[in-house]
Design an enzyme around this catalytic site. Sequence first.
Site, mmCIF file in Angstrom:
data_model
loop_
_atom_site.group_PDB
_atom_site.id
_atom_site.type_symbol
_atom_site.label_atom_id
_atom_site.label_comp_id
_atom_site.label_asym_id
_atom_site.label_seq_id
_atom_site.Cartn_x
_atom_site.Cartn_y
_atom_site.Cartn_z
ATOM 1 C CB ILE A 220 7.163 -0.411 7.399
ATOM 2 C CG1 ILE A 220 5.750 -0.834 7.823
ATOM 3 C CG2 ILE A 220 8.125 -1.588 7.501
ATOM 4 C CD1 ILE A 220 5.051 -1.765 6.840
ATOM 5 C CB VAL B 136 0.028 5.559 4.409
ATOM 6 C CG1 VAL B 136 0.488 6.144 5.744
ATOM 7 C CG2 VAL B 136 -0.769 6.590 3.626
ATOM 8 C CB CYS B 137 1.801 0.429 4.969
ATOM 9 S SG CYS B 137 0.044 0.337 5.362
ATOM 10 N N PRO B 138 4.439 1.785 3.801
ATOM 11 C CG PRO B 138 4.915 1.977 1.522
ATOM 12 C CD PRO B 138 3.791 1.746 2.486
ATOM 13 C CB THR C 269 -0.946 -0.018 1.211
ATOM 14 O OG1 THR C 269 -0.149 -0.156 2.401
ATOM 15 C CG2 THR C 269 -1.946 -1.162 1.118
#
Length: 182
Positions: free
Chosen positions: A55, A50-52, A48
Amino acid sequence: MAERLVGRPAPDFKMDTATGDGKDFGTASLADYKGKWLVLFFYPLDFTFVCPTEITALSLASEQFKALNTEVLGVSVDSKHSHRAWINTPVNDNGLGELNFPLAADITKSVARDYGVLIEEEGVALRGLYIIDPEGEVKYQVVNHNDVGRSVDETLRVLQALQSGGLCPMNWKPGQQHLVAK
């Protein structure tokens, strides 16, 4: 209805993981972190947008967390195979690249449900972040909308405040005075 976890024992878990180097699989359980602080964070899905950003930012800060006797564990409802594929996908192709912590697979969605972050109708987790102390007690929880990423700096600040052992006013930073109860 959402339930408060702060001040209570962290819900137990055991999940399969993809190692941060993207080469192996493993497992992670709450018991693995006994004696250390744990930043446990949930994100909606692999691959997706925003997630990276979250993370990789947490991974880049891993030495700061380690200096505070703290481990980091990311969790989504994706499989360990999806996690490994995402870690092994180049950053330029919406991948993560190598990480300094594992990603756990909550395929059954039971852990997200136990931590109160599962969006049942969508089958994905909200962005929930929990700081769990070395004895397994939840000391901090924050949950926000999936469109908005979290702050590594704020997570570190709260962790340091919790570890300071004092009463910390708003915007407290390490080295500042604690409040004195009267």
